[in-house]
Design a protein around this motif. Structure first.
Motif, PDB file in Angstrom:
ATOM      1  N   LEU A   1       0.826  -1.202   0.000  1.00 39.33           N
ATOM      2  CA  LEU A   1       0.000   0.000   0.000  1.00 39.33           C
ATOM      3  C   LEU A   1       0.863   1.254   0.000  1.00 39.33           C
ATOM      4  O   LEU A   1       1.995   1.237   0.491  1.00 39.33           O
ATOM      5  CB  LEU A   1      -0.914   0.015   1.237  1.00 39.33           C
ATOM      6  CG  LEU A   1      -1.878  -1.159   1.367  1.00 39.33           C
ATOM      7  CD1 LEU A   1      -2.597  -1.095   2.704  1.00 39.33           C
ATOM      8  CD2 LEU A   1      -2.877  -1.154   0.223  1.00 39.33           C
ATOM      9  N   ARG A   2       0.289   2.335  -0.531  1.00 39.65           N
ATOM     10  CA  ARG A   2       0.974   3.617  -0.465  1.00 39.65           C
ATOM     11  C   ARG A   2       1.229   3.977   0.996  1.00 39.65           C
ATOM     12  O   ARG A   2       0.438   3.652   1.878  1.00 39.65           O
ATOM     13  CB  ARG A   2       0.119   4.720  -1.092  1.00 39.65           C
ATOM     14  CG  ARG A   2      -0.131   4.569  -2.561  1.00 39.65           C
ATOM     15  CD  ARG A   2      -0.876   5.798  -3.120  1.00 39.65           C
ATOM     16  NE  ARG A   2      -1.769   6.441  -2.184  1.00 39.65           N
ATOM     17  CZ  ARG A   2      -3.097   6.382  -2.226  1.00 39.65           C
ATOM     18  NH1 ARG A   2      -3.692   5.689  -3.169  1.00 39.65           N
ATOM     19  NH2 ARG A   2      -3.828   7.024  -1.348  1.00 39.65           N
ATOM     20  N   GLU A   3       2.294   4.691   1.241  1.00 35.77           N
ATOM     21  CA  GLU A   3       2.635   5.059   2.609  1.00 35.77           C
ATOM     22  C   GLU A   3       1.555   5.903   3.283  1.00 35.77           C
ATOM     23  O   GLU A   3       1.335   5.809   4.479  1.00 35.77           O
ATOM     24  CB  GLU A   3       3.962   5.819   2.620  1.00 35.77           C
ATOM     25  CG  GLU A   3       4.804   5.484   3.816  1.00 35.77           C
ATOM     26  CD  GLU A   3       6.180   6.073   3.711  1.00 35.77           C
ATOM     27  OE1 GLU A   3       6.444   7.009   4.480  1.00 35.77           O
ATOM     28  OE2 GLU A   3       6.972   5.605   2.868  1.00 35.77           O
ATOM     29  N   ASP A   4       0.845   6.716   2.505  1.00 36.06           N
ATOM     30  CA  ASP A   4      -0.206   7.566   3.082  1.00 36.06           C
ATOM     31  C   ASP A   4      -1.561   6.849   3.152  1.00 36.06           C
ATOM     32  O   ASP A   4      -2.560   7.452   3.509  1.00 36.06           O
ATOM     33  CB  ASP A   4      -0.344   8.864   2.298  1.00 36.06           C
ATOM     34  CG  ASP A   4      -0.768   8.649   0.854  1.00 36.06           C
ATOM     35  OD1 ASP A   4      -0.609   7.534   0.336  1.00 36.06           O
ATOM     36  OD2 ASP A   4      -1.251   9.606   0.235  1.00 36.06           O
ATOM     37  N   PHE A   5      -1.596   5.557   2.822  1.00 39.67           N
ATOM     38  CA  PHE A   5      -2.839   4.787   2.915  1.00 39.67           C
ATOM     39  C   PHE A   5      -2.537   3.430   3.541  1.00 39.67           C
ATOM     40  O   PHE A   5      -2.424   2.412   2.861  1.00 39.67           O
ATOM     41  CB  PHE A   5      -3.484   4.601   1.539  1.00 39.67           C
ATOM     42  CG  PHE A   5      -4.799   3.876   1.623  1.00 39.67           C
ATOM     43  CD1 PHE A   5      -5.930   4.533   2.075  1.00 39.67           C
ATOM     44  CD2 PHE A   5      -4.894   2.537   1.276  1.00 39.67           C
ATOM     45  CE1 PHE A   5      -7.144   3.858   2.175  1.00 39.67           C
ATOM     46  CE2 PHE A   5      -6.107   1.857   1.369  1.00 39.67           C
ATOM     47  CZ  PHE A   5      -7.233   2.520   1.822  1.00 39.67           C
ATOM     48  N   ARG A   6      -2.377   3.447   4.841  1.00 38.67           N
ATOM     49  CA  ARG A   6      -2.137   2.232   5.608  1.00 38.67           C
ATOM     50  C   ARG A   6      -3.039   2.275   6.837  1.00 38.67           C
ATOM     51  O   ARG A   6      -2.612   2.673   7.907  1.00 38.67           O
ATOM     52  CB  ARG A   6      -0.672   2.123   5.989  1.00 38.67           C
ATOM     53  CG  ARG A   6       0.210   1.942   4.771  1.00 38.67           C
ATOM     54  CD  ARG A   6       1.647   1.799   5.133  1.00 38.67           C
ATOM     55  NE  ARG A   6       2.423   1.508   3.934  1.00 38.67           N
ATOM     56  CZ  ARG A   6       3.726   1.509   3.899  1.00 38.67           C
ATOM     57  NH1 ARG A   6       4.425   1.773   4.988  1.00 38.67           N
ATOM     58  NH2 ARG A   6       4.354   1.242   2.784  1.00 38.67           N
ATOM     59  N   PRO A   7      -4.306   1.849   6.663  1.00 37.48           N
ATOM     60  CA  PRO A   7      -5.275   2.046   7.735  1.00 37.48           C
ATOM     61  C   PRO A   7      -5.126   1.118   8.936  1.00 37.48           C
ATOM     62  O   PRO A   7      -5.607   1.409  10.014  1.00 37.48           O
ATOM     63  CB  PRO A   7      -6.616   1.798   7.044  1.00 37.48           C
ATOM     64  CG  PRO A   7      -6.284   0.885   5.917  1.00 37.48           C
ATOM     65  CD  PRO A   7      -4.905   1.276   5.470  1.00 37.48           C
ATOM     66  N   GLY A   8      -4.474  -0.015   8.751  1.00 37.91           N
ATOM     67  CA  GLY A   8      -4.377  -0.971   9.847  1.00 37.91           C
ATOM     68  C   GLY A   8      -5.739  -1.538  10.189  1.00 37.91           C
ATOM     69  O   GLY A   8      -6.664  -1.529   9.394  1.00 37.91           O
ATOM     70  N   GLY A   9      -5.874  -2.028  11.406  1.00 37.06           N
ATOM     71  CA  GLY A   9      -7.126  -2.623  11.847  1.00 37.06           C
ATOM     72  C   GLY A   9      -7.121  -4.128  11.694  1.00 37.06           C
ATOM     73  O   GLY A   9      -6.189  -4.720  11.142  1.00 37.06           O
ATOM     74  N   LEU A  10      -8.171  -4.733  12.220  1.00 35.67           N
ATOM     75  CA  LEU A  10      -8.348  -6.183  12.131  1.00 35.67           C
ATOM     76  C   LEU A  10      -9.589  -6.489  11.303  1.00 35.67           C
ATOM     77  O   LEU A  10     -10.635  -5.870  11.506  1.00 35.67           O
ATOM     78  CB  LEU A  10      -8.527  -6.797  13.520  1.00 35.67           C
ATOM     79  CG  LEU A  10      -7.313  -6.827  14.427  1.00 35.67           C
ATOM     80  CD1 LEU A  10      -7.692  -7.405  15.787  1.00 35.67           C
ATOM     81  CD2 LEU A  10      -6.180  -7.630  13.812  1.00 35.67           C
ATOM     82  N   ALA A  11      -9.475  -7.463  10.413  1.00 33.76           N
ATOM     83  CA  ALA A  11     -10.601  -7.843   9.565  1.00 33.76           C
ATOM     84  C   ALA A  11     -10.968  -9.304   9.799  1.00 33.76           C
ATOM     85  O   ALA A  11     -10.092 -10.162   9.935  1.00 33.76           O
ATOM     86  CB  ALA A  11     -10.248  -7.646   8.094  1.00 33.76           C
ATOM     87  N   THR A  12     -12.266  -9.546   9.855  1.00 35.59           N
ATOM     88  CA  THR A  12     -12.812 -10.896   9.857  1.00 35.59           C
ATOM     89  C   THR A  12     -13.892 -10.897   8.785  1.00 35.59           C
ATOM     90  O   THR A  12     -14.811 -10.079   8.848  1.00 35.59           O
ATOM     91  CB  THR A  12     -13.407 -11.251  11.236  1.00 35.59           C
ATOM     92  OG1 THR A  12     -12.351 -11.245  12.202  1.00 35.59           O
ATOM     93  CG2 THR A  12     -14.070 -12.612  11.210  1.00 35.59           C
ATOM     94  N   ALA A  13     -13.741 -11.752   7.787  1.00 34.53           N
ATOM     95  CA  ALA A  13     -14.679 -11.697   6.666  1.00 34.53           C
ATOM     96  C   ALA A  13     -14.717 -13.018   5.915  1.00 34.53           C
ATOM     97  O   ALA A  13     -13.766 -13.792   5.946  1.00 34.53           O
ATOM     98  CB  ALA A  13     -14.281 -10.578   5.700  1.00 34.53           C
ATOM     99  N   THR A  14     -15.832 -13.206   5.207  1.00 36.65           N
ATOM    100  CA  THR A  14     -16.000 -14.342   4.303  1.00 36.65           C
ATOM    101  C   THR A  14     -16.576 -13.810   2.997  1.00 36.65           C
ATOM    102  O   THR A  14     -17.561 -13.075   3.009  1.00 36.65           O
ATOM    103  CB  THR A  14     -16.972 -15.391   4.893  1.00 36.65           C
ATOM    104  OG1 THR A  14     -16.455 -15.836   6.144  1.00 36.65           O
ATOM    105  CG2 THR A  14     -17.129 -16.571   3.963  1.00 36.65           C
ATOM    106  N   VAL A  15     -15.946 -14.175   1.897  1.00 35.73           N
ATOM    107  CA  VAL A  15     -16.449 -13.826   0.564  1.00 35.73           C
ATOM    108  C   VAL A  15     -16.590 -15.132  -0.216  1.00 35.73           C
ATOM    109  O   VAL A  15     -15.651 -15.930  -0.267  1.00 35.73           O
ATOM    110  CB  VAL A  15     -15.486 -12.871  -0.175  1.00 35.73           C
ATOM    111  CG1 VAL A  15     -15.990 -12.591  -1.587  1.00 35.73           C
ATOM    112  CG2 VAL A  15     -15.286 -11.586   0.599  1.00 35.73           C
TER     113      VAL A  15
END
Length: 172
Positions: free
Chosen positions: A46-60
């Motif tokens: 990711l671009r250095e100015d777009f690194r949101p972090g966080g935790l994801a739990t998902a199913t697709v």
């Protein structure tokens, strides 16, 4: 294409995937699942100015034919930080089939308030790749709730009267 099972496990989360595409009958069948996946793992991509972090739990899940796929998604993102707002949580349950994106739940909680969206986005017969141009939005009207004050529940206060908890951040 036949990937019967891909399983990655680490302290930063779990990723499970399976995919199959049969050229004989032109059918798709796939599933991607992440559990407590640390999005900081994506930082190198990711671009250095777009690194949101966080935790994801998902199913697709994806099925159907390439010209008419059926997609369902359910997931949650917590603790992501963007320039415009910090995301406490983002919950989604939605699907796509036959030119309709059906949003069962799209709930967003930020440091500026809460938003809940349900409804359909319709573009009859459009493929997934060309869906958005010309799509019609059909969402029932929903109330946007401001953030809760520490001294009590201020959900009934009109948006116009609320004050943000902090000033918005601007681009770097």
């Amino acid at each position: 294409l036949d990937v019967p099972r891909l399983h990655l496990l680490s302290d930063q989360g779990v990723l499970l995937a399976a995919a199959r595409y049969s050229t004989a009958d032109s059918l798709l069948d796939g599933r991607l699942e992440v559990r407590d996946f640390d999005l900081n793992l994506l930082d190198p991509f990711l671009r250095e100015d777009f690194r949101p972090g966080g935790l994801a739990t998902a199913t697709v899940e994806v099925g159907g034919r390439p010209a008419a796929p059926e997609v369902s998604a359910e997931g949650e993102l917590v603790g992501a930080r963007f320039e415009v707002a910090d995301i406490d949580s983002l919950r989604l349950r939605a699907g796509f089939a036959d030119g309709v994106v059906h949003i069962d739940t799209l709930g967003l909680q930020t440091d500026y308030g809460d938003v809940l969206v349900r409804g359909d986005i319709v573009h009859d017969g459009a493929p997934l790749a060309g869906f958005w141009p010309g799509a019609a939005l059909d969402l029932p009207r929903r109330r946007v709730h401001p953030p809760r004050a520490s001294g009590g529940d201020d959900r009934r206060r009109p948006l116009a009267s609320r004050q943000p908890q902090r000033a918005p951040r601007h681009g770097r």
